[in-house]
Design a protein around this motif. Structure first.
Motif, mmCIF file in Angstrom:
data_model
loop_
_atom_site.group_PDB
_atom_site.id
_atom_site.type_symbol
_atom_site.label_atom_id
_atom_site.label_comp_id
_atom_site.label_asym_id
_atom_site.label_seq_id
_atom_site.Cartn_x
_atom_site.Cartn_y
_atom_site.Cartn_z
ATOM 1 N N GLY A 79 0.742 -1.121 -0.162
ATOM 2 C CA GLY A 79 -0.046 0.003 -0.089
ATOM 3 C C GLY A 79 0.913 1.303 -0.047
ATOM 4 O O GLY A 79 0.438 2.440 -0.156
ATOM 5 N N GLY A 80 1.922 1.104 0.300
ATOM 6 C CA GLY A 80 3.172 2.333 0.237
ATOM 7 C C GLY A 80 3.113 3.380 1.473
ATOM 8 O O GLY A 80 3.660 4.201 1.307
ATOM 9 N N GLN A 81 2.201 2.983 2.292
ATOM 10 C CA GLN A 81 2.113 3.734 3.339
ATOM 11 C C GLN A 81 3.423 4.020 4.689
ATOM 12 O O GLN A 81 3.595 4.779 5.068
ATOM 13 N N PHE B 70 -5.345 9.496 15.928
ATOM 14 C CA PHE B 70 -4.616 8.209 15.709
ATOM 15 C C PHE B 70 -3.166 8.393 16.024
ATOM 16 O O PHE B 70 -2.570 9.401 15.970
ATOM 17 N N ASP B 71 -2.636 7.114 16.644
ATOM 18 C CA ASP B 71 -1.360 7.364 16.865
ATOM 19 C C ASP B 71 -0.819 5.677 17.280
ATOM 20 O O ASP B 71 -1.573 4.786 17.267
ATOM 21 N N PHE B 72 0.416 5.548 17.241
ATOM 22 C CA PHE B 72 1.034 4.129 17.619
ATOM 23 C C PHE B 72 0.895 3.900 19.173
ATOM 24 O O PHE B 72 0.572 4.963 19.874
ATOM 25 N N GLY C 192 2.098 -5.365 4.359
ATOM 26 C CA GLY C 192 2.574 -4.198 5.041
ATOM 27 C C GLY C 192 2.560 -4.088 6.171
ATOM 28 O O GLY C 192 3.792 -3.449 7.012
ATOM 29 N N ASN C 193 1.410 -4.046 7.033
ATOM 30 C CA ASN C 193 1.173 -3.851 8.232
ATOM 31 C C ASN C 193 2.332 -4.613 9.361
ATOM 32 O O ASN C 193 3.017 -4.324 10.139
ATOM 33 N N LEU C 194 2.527 -5.881 8.865
ATOM 34 C CA LEU C 194 3.291 -6.928 9.557
ATOM 35 C C LEU C 194 4.803 -6.558 9.359
ATOM 36 O O LEU C 194 5.751 -6.953 10.121
HETATM 37 C C1 LIG Z 1 0.419 8.412 10.419
HETATM 38 C C2 LIG Z 1 0.793 7.112 10.407
HETATM 39 C C3 LIG Z 1 0.122 6.199 11.690
HETATM 40 C C4 LIG Z 1 0.185 4.936 11.600
HETATM 41 N N1 LIG Z 1 -0.493 4.304 12.836
HETATM 42 C C5 LIG Z 1 -0.322 2.973 13.007
HETATM 43 C C6 LIG Z 1 -0.909 2.371 14.205
HETATM 44 O O1 LIG Z 1 -1.695 2.988 14.937
HETATM 45 N N2 LIG Z 1 -0.621 0.958 14.153
HETATM 46 C C7 LIG Z 1 -0.019 0.226 13.165
HETATM 47 O O2 LIG Z 1 0.033 -0.996 13.433
HETATM 48 N N3 LIG Z 1 0.441 0.854 12.038
HETATM 49 C C8 LIG Z 1 0.354 2.201 12.029
HETATM 50 N N4 LIG Z 1 1.013 2.696 11.074
HETATM 51 C C9 LIG Z 1 1.583 1.876 10.020
HETATM 52 C C10 LIG Z 1 0.748 1.297 8.883
HETATM 53 O O3 LIG Z 1 -0.047 0.770 9.375
HETATM 54 C C11 LIG Z 1 1.715 0.736 7.884
HETATM 55 O O4 LIG Z 1 2.454 1.760 7.239
HETATM 56 C C12 LIG Z 1 0.936 0.195 6.775
HETATM 57 O O5 LIG Z 1 0.111 -1.027 7.281
HETATM 58 C C13 LIG Z 1 1.852 -0.410 5.908
HETATM 59 O O6 LIG Z 1 1.122 -1.209 5.016
HETATM 60 P P1 LIG Z 1 1.304 -0.898 3.445
HETATM 61 O O7 LIG Z 1 0.579 -1.593 2.672
HETATM 62 O O8 LIG Z 1 1.237 0.365 2.938
HETATM 63 O O9 LIG Z 1 2.778 -1.290 3.173
HETATM 64 P P2 LIG Z 1 4.090 -0.725 2.313
HETATM 65 O O10 LIG Z 1 4.319 0.538 2.960
HETATM 66 O O11 LIG Z 1 3.786 -0.874 1.111
HETATM 67 O O12 LIG Z 1 5.319 -1.868 2.761
HETATM 68 C C14 LIG Z 1 5.631 -1.773 4.118
HETATM 69 C C15 LIG Z 1 6.995 -2.580 4.313
HETATM 70 O O13 LIG Z 1 6.445 -3.975 4.309
HETATM 71 C C16 LIG Z 1 7.106 -4.660 3.059
HETATM 72 N N5 LIG Z 1 5.910 -5.460 2.441
HETATM 73 C C17 LIG Z 1 4.854 -5.031 2.219
HETATM 74 N N6 LIG Z 1 4.255 -6.129 1.733
HETATM 75 C C18 LIG Z 1 5.019 -7.220 1.681
HETATM 76 C C19 LIG Z 1 4.786 -8.582 1.260
HETATM 77 N N7 LIG Z 1 3.521 -9.017 1.168
HETATM 78 N N8 LIG Z 1 5.992 -9.506 1.699
HETATM 79 C C20 LIG Z 1 7.135 -8.901 1.894
HETATM 80 N N9 LIG Z 1 7.140 -7.617 2.369
HETATM 81 C C21 LIG Z 1 6.291 -6.775 2.250
HETATM 82 C C22 LIG Z 1 7.625 -3.573 2.172
HETATM 83 O O14 LIG Z 1 8.723 -3.898 1.251
HETATM 84 C C23 LIG Z 1 8.046 -2.409 3.066
HETATM 85 O O15 LIG Z 1 9.393 -2.469 3.768
HETATM 86 C C24 LIG Z 1 0.902 4.426 10.760
HETATM 87 C C25 LIG Z 1 1.084 4.564 9.742
HETATM 88 C C26 LIG Z 1 1.125 6.173 9.361
HETATM 89 C C27 LIG Z 1 1.742 6.825 8.312
#
Ligand SMILES: Cc1cc2nc3c(=O)[nH]c(=O)nc-3n(C[C@H](O)[C@H](O)[C@H](O)COP(=O)(O)OP(=O)(O)OC[C@H]3O[C@@H](n4cnc5c(N)ncnc54)[C@H](O)[C@@H]3O)c2cc1C
Length: 334
Positions: free
Chosen positions: A36-38, A241-243, A116-118
């Motif tokens: 998701g790129g977050q 929202f917060d960690f 991505g979360n994990l």
């Molecule tokens: C403002 C803000 C507040 C947040 N608050 C919280 C919170 O309260 N609790 C919490 O848990 N999280 C929190 N987050 C984190 C957020 O949940 C994660 O950034 C998000 O879940 C990442 O998911 P994504 O799909 O966008 O991953 P991406 O950003 O695309 O990837 C994240 C990482 O995982 C790797 N990756 C992704 N998918 C895979 C896969 N299938 N196999 C292997 N590697 C992979 C990527 O290479 C990268 O290193 C917050 C983020 C922000 C920006």
């Protein structure tokens, strides 16, 4: 942000082939999976990492499994918003439902995936500061150990003192989830609890067992055993929202006035979701009273080793444990 190549594979094998072949830090920086790129795009904007290629998983077949009952099967591309909104997950896997709902904001949950979360990287501000060569970025030192360590680990620290930032990870370890990963040598499954690695094990620049050319495929959670319920309590510094500063995932089977069995995982206190095994053993067969809840909390935190600025996590986590036990007991003080 530095320019990069965006690869859009459609199969898992093609995606794996686009990821680095080697295992060292330099190869890791060559190419990374994009979900998701977050998180990863923030890391790139902040120059924490500068991969030459992102491998977009969005079009990859086989990462979108979704079954919410009786067993839960969640492809790694499952959006957190979908997990949080699913009534079956709320009914059977309540801790996960609450944890997913607690992540960030609704906009982020709409985009963020479970994989991505994990696999997200730590939030420690030394790691997140481009100019700090911390141990997580291949440097020699963890600056949090003797620096500003309010948000860092009280368990399992050294040589890095990060805490794992994922709410879903804590809840899923509680629920005995299994993960499937895939690399050039094929697919393998393991308990999620074994997926995460302490900095003193494995590689200090990683938080899990995934190699640079492996992809997290899906997460499976068994249907809950009869009589078990679960919850997830998260303490944040601000209402918005917060960690987590501390979190408790708790499940239990309560029979009349007795806690027959319990399982407990602490979040935001260690570099991995932290299983409170001694408290679990203590709780089994104990009277379901306030005194039991209090003693379980004492036992769970007995081995904590706070740093200079995070001693507050000890009483905070004890309080959350007691609150979680009270909640699973129907909210009554006994
Ligand atoms: C403002 C803000 C507040 C947040 N608050 C919280 C919170 O309260 N609790 C919490 O848990 N999280 C929190 N987050 C984190 C957020 O949940 C994660 O950034 C998000 O879940 C990442 O998911 P994504 O799909 O966008 O991953 P991406 O950003 O695309 O990837 C994240 C990482 O995982 C790797 N990756 C992704 N998918 C895979 C896969 N299938 N196999 C292997 N590697 C992979 C990527 O290479 C990268 O290193 C917050 C983020 C922000 C920006």
């Amino acid at each position: 942000m530095k320019s990069f190549e965006l690869a859009r594979p459609t199969s898992l094998d093609e995606a794996i082939d686009l990821l680095p072949k080697g295992r060292g830090p330099a190869e890791i920086d060559d190419a990374r999976p994009l979900a998701g790129g977050q998180d990863i795009l923030t890391e790139m904007k902040d120059y924490l990492i500068t991969p030459k290629r992102l491998v977009d998983l969005a079009g990859v077949a086989g990462l979108d499994a979704y079954q919410s009952a009786p067993d839960l099967v969640l492809g790694s591309l499952t959006r957190l918003a979908r997990i949080a909104a699913d009534p079956q997950i709320a009914l059977h896997h309540r801790a996960l439902s609450i944890a997913a709902e607690s992540v960030a904001s609704v906009q982020i949950r709409n985009q963020a995936t479970l994989g991505g979360n994990l696999c997200q990287r730590p939030r420690c501000w030394y790691y997140r500061n481009e100019s700090v060569p911390c141990i997580k970025k291949g440097g020699a030192e963890c600056f949090a150990e003797s620096g500003l360590n309010k948000y860092n680990a009280i368990f399992g620290g050294g040589p890095s003192y990060i805490v794992h930032p994922s709410d879903c990870a804590t809840a899923l370890v509680l629920l005995d989830a299994t993960v499937t990963k895939r690399g050039p040598r094929g697919e393998s499954r393991m308990p999620l609890e074994q997926f995460f690695t302490l900095p003193s094990e494995g590689s200090v620049v990683r938080e899990n067992v995934l190699k640079a050319n492996e992809i997290l495929v899906q997460v499976e959670v068994p249907a809950p055993k009869p009589g078990w319920t679960s919850t997830y309590l998260k303490f944040k510094e601000r209402e918005s929202f917060d960690f987590a500063m501390s979190a408790v995932a708790l499940s239990a089977r309560i029979e009349g006035d007795t806690i027959a069995e319990a399982r407990m995982v602490l979040g935001a206190v260690a570099p991995i979701p932290w299983r409170a095994g001694e408290a679990e053993s203590f709780l089994a067969g104990k009277p379901n009273t306030h005194a039991t809840w209090k003693e379980a909390a004492e036992i769970a935190l007995a081995q904590a080793e706070p740093l200079e600025h995070n001693g507050y996590k000890v009483p905070l986590t004890k309080g959350l444990i007691q609150k979680a036990l009270r909640e699973l007991s129907g909210g009554e003080s006994k």
